[in-house]
Scaffold this motif. Structure first.
Motif, mmCIF file in Angstrom:
data_model
loop_
_atom_site.group_PDB
_atom_site.id
_atom_site.type_symbol
_atom_site.label_atom_id
_atom_site.label_comp_id
_atom_site.label_asym_id
_atom_site.label_seq_id
_atom_site.Cartn_x
_atom_site.Cartn_y
_atom_site.Cartn_z
ATOM 1 N N SER A 172 0.813 -1.215 0.000
ATOM 2 C CA SER A 172 0.000 0.000 0.000
ATOM 3 C C SER A 172 0.851 1.272 0.000
ATOM 4 O O SER A 172 0.397 2.316 -0.436
ATOM 5 N N SER A 173 2.099 1.177 0.470
ATOM 6 C CA SER A 173 2.980 2.353 0.475
ATOM 7 C C SER A 173 3.623 2.582 -0.889
ATOM 8 O O SER A 173 4.225 3.627 -1.123
ATOM 9 N N HIS A 174 3.521 1.622 -1.792
ATOM 10 C CA HIS A 174 4.085 1.740 -3.138
ATOM 11 C C HIS A 174 3.041 2.307 -4.099
ATOM 12 O O HIS A 174 1.850 2.134 -3.904
ATOM 13 N N ASN A 175 3.503 2.943 -5.136
ATOM 14 C CA ASN A 175 2.607 3.445 -6.174
ATOM 15 C C ASN A 175 2.609 2.413 -7.308
ATOM 16 O O ASN A 175 3.513 2.399 -8.138
ATOM 17 N N LEU A 176 1.622 1.538 -7.308
ATOM 18 C CA LEU A 176 1.555 0.453 -8.277
ATOM 19 C C LEU A 176 0.458 0.688 -9.298
ATOM 20 O O LEU A 176 -0.547 1.330 -9.020
ATOM 21 N N GLU A 177 0.683 0.113 -10.470
ATOM 22 C CA GLU A 177 -0.295 0.204 -11.545
ATOM 23 C C GLU A 177 -0.358 -1.141 -12.243
ATOM 24 O O GLU A 177 0.667 -1.782 -12.457
ATOM 25 N N SER A 178 -1.561 -1.579 -12.576
ATOM 26 C CA SER A 178 -1.728 -2.832 -13.283
ATOM 27 C C SER A 178 -1.339 -2.650 -14.744
ATOM 28 O O SER A 178 -1.783 -1.718 -15.411
ATOM 29 N N LYS A 179 -0.505 -3.560 -15.225
ATOM 30 C CA LYS A 179 -0.038 -3.507 -16.613
ATOM 31 C C LYS A 179 -0.372 -4.800 -17.342
ATOM 32 O O LYS A 179 0.479 -5.481 -17.884
ATOM 33 N N GLY A 180 -1.624 -5.180 -17.290
ATOM 34 C CA GLY A 180 -2.060 -6.387 -17.993
ATOM 35 C C GLY A 180 -1.962 -7.626 -17.128
ATOM 36 O O GLY A 180 -1.953 -7.544 -15.902
ATOM 37 N N PHE A 181 -1.861 -8.773 -17.782
ATOM 38 C CA PHE A 181 -1.870 -10.058 -17.088
ATOM 39 C C PHE A 181 -0.672 -10.897 -17.510
ATOM 40 O O PHE A 181 -0.153 -10.773 -18.615
#
Length: 84
Positions: free
Chosen positions: A45-54
């Motif tokens: 939760s402290s990281h800035n993550l983004e989903s990039k597909g599967f």
């Protein structure tokens, strides 16, 4: 098949993390596609993550349903850190 009803035959709690994306009722087996929900893990939760597909789907054999083999095709999300 109704996707909500199908949740009764899947492993307990799996629909909290995965969404049913496809159902293929073949003559000898059921193939159920599951895609991971777009909710990143609490530990990050402290990281800035983004989903990039599967990632490529993994096929897992589950218990038979009504005498037919059952395969779960599971696709996990690919998470990537993005700059803040």
């Amino acid at each position: 098949m109704n996707k909500d009803f199908l949740g009764l035959f899947l492993p307990a709690g799996i629909l909290e993390y995965f969404e049913i994306s496809s159902i293929d009722n073949r003559q000898d087996a059921y193939y159920i596609g599951l895609d991971e929900n777009n909710i990143f893990p609490e530990e990050y939760s402290s990281h800035n993550l983004e989903s990039k597909g599967f990632y490529e789907a993994s096929t897992v054999q589950d218990f038979p349903i009504r005498g037919k083999a059952c395969y779960l095709k599971v696709r996990r999300r690919r998470w990537k850190a993005v700059a803040r």
